[in-house]
Design an enzyme around this catalytic site. Structure first.
Site, PDB file in Angstrom:
ATOM      1  CE  LYS A 130      -4.377  -1.642   1.797  1.00 46.82           C
ATOM      2  NZ  LYS A 130      -5.480  -1.472   2.731  1.00 46.82           N
ATOM      3  CE  LYS A 212      -6.199  -6.836  -1.196  1.00 45.56           C
ATOM      4  NZ  LYS A 212      -7.097  -6.739  -0.103  1.00 45.56           N
ATOM      5  CE  LYS A 215     -13.241  -2.430   1.237  1.00 44.28           C
ATOM      6  NZ  LYS A 215     -12.079  -2.280   2.090  1.00 44.28           N
TER       7      LYS A 215
HETATM    8  N1  AQP Z   1      -9.675  -9.783  -3.236  1.00 44.40           N
HETATM    9  C1  AQP Z   1     -10.067 -10.350  -2.092  1.00 44.40           C
HETATM   10  N2  AQP Z   1     -10.327 -11.691  -2.045  1.00 44.40           N
HETATM   11  C2  AQP Z   1     -10.740 -12.277  -0.892  1.00 44.40           C
HETATM   12  N3  AQP Z   1     -10.915 -11.592   0.267  1.00 44.40           N
HETATM   13  C3  AQP Z   1     -10.676 -10.268   0.260  1.00 44.40           C
HETATM   14  N4  AQP Z   1     -10.764  -9.329   1.209  1.00 44.40           N
HETATM   15  C4  AQP Z   1     -10.404  -8.131   0.690  1.00 44.40           C
HETATM   16  N5  AQP Z   1     -10.077  -8.269  -0.603  1.00 44.40           N
HETATM   17  C5  AQP Z   1     -10.237  -9.580  -0.906  1.00 44.40           C
HETATM   18  C6  AQP Z   1     -11.197  -9.582   2.576  1.00 44.40           C
HETATM   19  O1  AQP Z   1     -12.265  -8.668   2.872  1.00 44.40           O
HETATM   20  C7  AQP Z   1     -12.175  -8.311   4.242  1.00 44.40           C
HETATM   21  C8  AQP Z   1     -12.246  -6.825   4.386  1.00 44.40           C
HETATM   22  O2  AQP Z   1     -11.066  -6.238   3.873  1.00 44.40           O
HETATM   23  P1  AQP Z   1     -10.698  -4.752   4.296  1.00 44.40           P
HETATM   24  O3  AQP Z   1     -11.709  -3.819   3.832  1.00 44.40           O
HETATM   25  O4  AQP Z   1     -10.459  -4.696   5.751  1.00 44.40           O
HETATM   26  O5  AQP Z   1      -9.327  -4.416   3.653  1.00 44.40           O
HETATM   27  P2  AQP Z   1      -8.535  -5.002   2.488  1.00 44.40           P
HETATM   28  O6  AQP Z   1      -8.213  -6.428   2.741  1.00 44.40           O
HETATM   29  O7  AQP Z   1      -7.371  -4.102   2.282  1.00 44.40           O
HETATM   30  O8  AQP Z   1      -9.602  -4.897   1.315  1.00 44.40           O
HETATM   31  P3  AQP Z   1      -9.529  -4.115  -0.039  1.00 44.40           P
HETATM   32  O9  AQP Z   1     -10.789  -4.356  -0.756  1.00 44.40           O
HETATM   33  O10 AQP Z   1      -8.279  -4.416  -0.774  1.00 44.40           O
HETATM   34  O11 AQP Z   1      -9.538  -2.602   0.409  1.00 44.40           O
HETATM   35  P4  AQP Z   1      -8.488  -1.471   0.154  1.00 44.40           P
HETATM   36  O12 AQP Z   1      -8.355  -1.363  -1.322  1.00 44.40           O
HETATM   37  O13 AQP Z   1      -9.099  -0.259   0.774  1.00 44.40           O
HETATM   38  O14 AQP Z   1      -7.220  -1.880   0.814  1.00 44.40           O
HETATM   39  C9  AQP Z   1     -10.900  -8.911   4.813  1.00 44.40           C
HETATM   40  O15 AQP Z   1     -11.214 -10.097   5.514  1.00 44.40           O
HETATM   41  C10 AQP Z   1     -10.107  -9.225   3.586  1.00 44.40           C
HETATM   42  O16 AQP Z   1      -9.227 -10.315   3.790  1.00 44.40           O
END
Ligand code: AQP
Length: 345
Positions: A130, A212, A215
């Protein structure tokens, strides 16, 4: 669910008497929820709701570790909470609240900061990823994200943390921090374990099957959001990258197809093997058209319920207030013990 419990033991010194395992998990309102969040995390929360003592949090303090538009953030917090309910989280079975509404999280995070070696934090791969993508300053908050996550989990004497694969390292550091605190000051925390499913633990971007689905991906075509309309879903799946060749197969050298088949399998409730069989000799175009229909049909009831909840905002506020009232006594008790052990106040 093919439940893979990541840690071997999930020692639970303080929770031995609880009949149902205590579960904590959350999503950051840093953007719109996508099917990766659903497949990797939320569907498991729904599936195990009856068997566990659940807390599902909207982790807004985590969202501000990267820059957010304040007006949008406020809306996203309630959007995420409404989507929890629309996806099937039942507020009579699970406690739902907003992280920043309970100040115990920030206070415990600070205390844990003071027992966490900086060297442990430097190993966190999500921070490395990140911080590289960050155009503006890389904040201390982003570096400290895993300690705040440890505080979230440890405040509630959590036994299990159902997450996607990307959060595994953060649950491991939570265990290390808890052990270190317990051995230095005395027993304060249950040692939690990550629960990660073997299927769909890492849903990949439709535009780059080696990254992956996320968001905060600047390319919205890489993610299917839970609130995407039918046209958007059809478009994103039609232009999703595929692998060379024509076979619809989920092999390691076909990461794009493997990802699309996983999505089809989970949301369409059909095994990958059955799908490979069905699409033998059929081109990518037909497979993708069917997949789009499966995703649209899957999203339809979630979106309908979401709209109903969104229109009755008083109900959502009430769910979040009740959730907060139920979790605060637990976090207060943990924090009071921690303060006592550390010698504060
Ligand atoms: N691509 C993914 N596949 C499976 N699981 C996922 N999770 C996130 N992306 C995937 C799971 O969703 C939960 C919430 O995640 P989060 O919002 O706490 O943060 P993150 O993992 O950083 O999710 P994002 O979507 O990638 O958000 P941003 O872009 O803001 O960093 C967690 O259980 C995560 O494992």
């Amino acid at each position: 669910m093919d439940k893979k419990e990541d840690a071997i033991d999930g020692e639970s010194e303080l929770n031995m008497s609880t009949k149902k395992p205590a579960v904590f998990s959350g999503v950051a309102p840093s953007g719109s929820l996508h099917i990766g969040n659903y497949i990797g995390a939320i569907r498991h929360w729904v599936e195990f709701q009856d068997k566990e003592d659940n807390i599902f949090c909207v982790v807004d303090l985590h969202a501000i570790t990267t820059p957010q538009d304040p007006r949008k953030l406020k809306e996203k917090i309630y959007e995420v909470a409404a989507l929890y309910l629309a996806c099937g989280i039942n507020p009579d079975k699970s406690k739902i609240f907003v992280q920043s509404h309970n100040p115990d999280h920030a206070q415990l995070a600070w205390i844990l900061n003071c027992v966490t070696p900086i060297g442990w934090m430097r190993r966190m791969t999500q921070f490395k990823d990140k911080s590289q993508k960050q155009k503006e300053i890389v904040s201390m908050g982003l570096f400290d994200y895993p300690v705040l996550m440890a505080a979230d989990i440890l405040l509630y004497q959590t036994n299990e943390v159902p997450v996607g694969e990307d959060q595994k390292q953060h649950v491991e550091i939570t265990r290390d921090i808890a052990r270190r605190f317990n051995s230095r000051f005395g027993e304060a925390f249950t040692i939690p374990k990550a629960v990660i499913d073997t299927t769909g633990a890492r849903i990949m971007s439709l535009q780059n099957p080696l990254a992956k689905m996320s968001k905060s991906d600047p390319n919205p075509d890489g993610s299917i959001f839970l609130l995407d309309d039918a046209d958007a879903v059809q478009h994103k799946i039609r232009i999703a990258v595929t692998d060379s060749g024509k076979e619809v197969k989920a092999s390691e050298n076909k990461p794009a197809l493997k990802n699309l088949l996983t999505i089809y399998s989970v949301l369409g409730n059909e095994s990958v093997e059955a799908l490979e069989e069905r699409y033998q000799g059929v081109g990518y175009r037909e497979f993708k058209a069917d997949l789009a229909e499966v995703v649209i049909e899957f999203l339809r009831p979630i979106q309908k319920k979401y709209r109903e909840i969104w229109e009755s905002r008083g109900y959502l506020d009430d769910v979040l207030r009740r959730g907060l009232e139920m979790v605060r006594p637990v976090s207060h008790e943990t924090l009071a013990r921690v303060r006592e052990l550390v010698g504060l106040g």
